[in-house]
Enzyme design. Structure first.
Site, PDB file in Angstrom:
ATOM      1  N   ASN A 163       0.789  -1.234   0.000  1.00 19.14           N
ATOM      2  CA  ASN A 163       0.000   0.000   0.000  1.00 19.14           C
ATOM      3  C   ASN A 163       0.823   1.287   0.000  1.00 19.14           C
ATOM      4  O   ASN A 163       0.360   2.326  -0.462  1.00 19.14           O
ATOM      5  CB  ASN A 163      -0.999   0.014   1.167  1.00 19.14           C
ATOM      6  CG  ASN A 163      -0.349  -0.210   2.515  1.00 19.14           C
ATOM      7  OD1 ASN A 163       0.771  -0.719   2.617  1.00 19.14           O
ATOM      8  ND2 ASN A 163      -1.041   0.173   3.565  1.00 19.14           N
ATOM      9  N   GLU A 262       4.866  -4.350  12.346  1.00 17.81           N
ATOM     10  CA  GLU A 262       3.838  -3.310  12.243  1.00 17.81           C
ATOM     11  C   GLU A 262       2.650  -3.975  11.591  1.00 17.81           C
ATOM     12  O   GLU A 262       2.651  -4.224  10.394  1.00 17.81           O
ATOM     13  CB  GLU A 262       4.372  -2.121  11.436  1.00 17.81           C
ATOM     14  CG  GLU A 262       3.553  -0.854  11.633  1.00 17.81           C
ATOM     15  CD  GLU A 262       2.429  -0.736  10.638  1.00 17.81           C
ATOM     16  OE1 GLU A 262       1.268  -1.041  11.006  1.00 17.81           O
ATOM     17  OE2 GLU A 262       2.697  -0.347   9.499  1.00 17.81           O
ATOM     18  N   CYS A 296      -2.955   1.191   7.224  1.00 23.69           N
ATOM     19  CA  CYS A 296      -3.144   0.647   8.574  1.00 23.69           C
ATOM     20  C   CYS A 296      -3.530   1.741   9.552  1.00 23.69           C
ATOM     21  O   CYS A 296      -4.127   1.464  10.597  1.00 23.69           O
ATOM     22  CB  CYS A 296      -1.878  -0.070   9.034  1.00 23.69           C
ATOM     23  SG  CYS A 296      -0.403   0.960   8.993  1.00 23.69           S
ATOM     24  N   GLU A 470       9.180   2.296  14.268  1.00 27.25           N
ATOM     25  CA  GLU A 470       9.895   2.752  13.081  1.00 27.25           C
ATOM     26  C   GLU A 470       9.842   4.270  13.047  1.00 27.25           C
ATOM     27  O   GLU A 470       8.804   4.872  13.325  1.00 27.25           O
ATOM     28  CB  GLU A 470       9.282   2.151  11.816  1.00 27.25           C
ATOM     29  CG  GLU A 470       9.443   0.642  11.762  1.00 27.25           C
ATOM     30  CD  GLU A 470       8.875   0.012  10.498  1.00 27.25           C
ATOM     31  OE1 GLU A 470       9.529  -0.877   9.945  1.00 27.25           O
ATOM     32  OE2 GLU A 470       7.773   0.414  10.075  1.00 27.25           O
TER      33      GLU A 470
END
Length: 490
Positions: A163, A262, A296, A470
């Site tokens: 994505n 993640e 997300c 991150e």
């Protein structure tokens, strides 16, 4: 052929079609290939190498061979390389944006935004590379001096999603390189081209052979498993669904690998009765429809105070109904295609389930007939508890509204999920805002904002949304191990 399609053809011809292993572009074993398609037309845009397990191990061999020299490379040298890569990404911004639009469908305006966002990880970690430090001091007993130092974790394997094809690569590669780790990266089968072009940019920036290796494949599990099982690998980072993340964590446990995960999200978007409604609607549009809802961090559950729910629904419906749907390269398009037929079917099923339980479709609500995988931007109100749309990550342009009466109820509804990636809260009451910071079980929160990702901030979740961070000051520490040395006083 139109000028636009000529530009597209020229760009696609410039993208490497092989695997990037040991600083060279090579064919997959057996010459295997696969097609990458444009989801807005289903047309093949490029045919590229299809790696098998033996290619994955070749890539790991190259990363292992390069690890010692890269770890010993001066921090300033690593920093300078990342900065050159950042500058080259800015120079190639239009190419990268168009390529992302062609392979995953997002509107070109959004793709340009991703280039800016993704490039910032290169700049941020170029600056962090020269700030890795430790500490030195006398122990409490006065018998020795303690030296605490940081060392690179070692060869790392990255599995990235479809994505955000550039940002997910830079968000992992940049801190790894800054810390002194070598990399094997496997981009998603649906959107591998951006990672291949980015690898060629790193090569142009002066990346030593073997420091970054790229394997593209349609057999993700078969290729990944031997790499994860190899005792030479020291780090695994994955962005994707929670079910896949659980399997990867289990595989990584055999080698006691450092992991960063993640994973999925189910973000609540809470609007209190005192919210600035214009601000809340603007935030809702950004939090829901960025990347066609395929993020997300996308708001998944709009939990709106009953006193303003009708007004909020009317305003967002007006905005959503006016959104232009089309191929991402067309001017003015705000909603491109979903990534594939499965994504369209999932959105359709979630809306149908909500309606069957009493929800009302205020606009949209169905797939768009014709070429490509398009779903109409949608608003659904009066969503009942227990609806699948409140439990599952939508990953599509569907805004689902339910209501609450009290702050305690809002907190309970927001936290009623196994996920804990991000939440959004709109209120003009500062004390309430601070209470929500304390009580919402998410790794990130936007207070009166609908977009919060930034290279300088730690990105990650709690509960089953993953482990590790991150970006930010925290991001580089995912690729460093701490060593303590005691030197006697004498």
């Amino acid at each position: 052929m139109s000028p636009t399609s000529q530009a597209e053809a020229a760009l696609l011809a410039s993208v490497p079609s092989g695997l990037f292993i040991g600083g060279e572009w090579v064919d997959a074993a057996g010459g295997r290939t696969f097609d990458v398609r444009d989801p807005s037309t289903n047309a093949v845009v490029k045919t590229i190498a299809d790696a098998g397990p033996e290619d994955g191990i070749r890539a790991l061999d190259a990363a292992v061979a390069a690890q010692e020299a890269w770890a010993a490379t001066a921090p300033r040298t690593r920093s300078d390389l990342l900065r050159r890569a950042f500058d080259l990404v800015r120079e190639r911004a239009e190419d990268l944006a168009l390529l992302m639009t062609l392979e995953m469908g997002k509107p070109l305006t959004e793709a340009r935004g991703e280039v800016t966002y993704g490039g910032e990880f290169l700049r941020w970690f170029s600056e962090e590379a020269v700030r890795i430090n430790g500490r030195y001091g006398l122990n409490p007993e006065g018998t020795g001096r303690m030296v605490v130092s940081q060392r690179p974790v070692g060869p790392s394997f990255f599995i990235t999603p479809w994505n955000f094809p550039l940002a997910m690569a830079t968000r992992k590669i940049a801190p790894a390189l800054a810390a002194g780790c070598t990399v094997v990266i496997k981009p998603a089968e649906l959107t591998p081209l951006t990672t291949l072009l980015f690898a060629s940019i790193l090569q142009e920036a002066g990346l030593p052979a073997g420091v970054v290796n790229v394997i593209t494949t349609t057999a993700s599990g078969d290729v990944s498993a031997p790499i994860i099982a190899d005792p030479r690998l020291r780090k695994l980072s994955f962005t994707g669904s929670t079910p896949v993340g659980r399997k990867l964590i289990a595989q990584a446990a055999e080698g006691v690998l450092r992991v960063s995960m993640e994973l999925g999200g189910n973000a609540p978007f809470v609007v209190f009765e005192d919210a600035d409604l214009d601000e809340a609607v603007d935030g809702a549009m950004a939090a829901k429809f960025r990347n066609i809802g395929q993020a997300c961090t996308a708001a998944n559950r709009f939990i709106v105070h009953a006193d303003i729910a009708e007004a909020f629904a009317a305003r967002v419906t007006e905005r959503v109904a006016a959104m232009r749907v089309g191929r991402g390269t067309e001017d003015g398009v705000q909603i491109g295609p979903l990534i594939d037929d499965r994504a369209v079917a999932k959105a359709s099923d979630l809306v149908a389930d909500a309606v069957a339980r009493g929800a009302r479709v205020l606009t949209g609500g169905e797939a768009i007939e014709g070429e490509g995988t398009f779903f109409a931007p949608t608003v659904v109100s009066d969503v009942a508890p227990g609806s699948a749309i409140l439990q599952e990550e939508i990953f599509g342009p569907v805004l689902a509204i339910s209501t609450f009466e009290t702050e305690e109820e809002a907190v309970r509804l927001a936290n009623d999920t196994e996920y804990g990636l991000v939440s959004y809260v709109f209120t003009q009451d500062l004390a309430r805002g601070h209470r929500m910071i304390d009580h919402l079980e998410t790794g990130m929160m936007g207070l009166n904002v609908g977009v919060l990702s930034n290279a300088a901030a730690p990105f990650g979740g709690v509960k089953q949304s993953g482990v590790g961070r991150e970006g930010g000051l925290e991001g580089i520490h995912e690729y460093l191990s701490t060593k303590y040395t005691l030197i006697p006083v004498g």
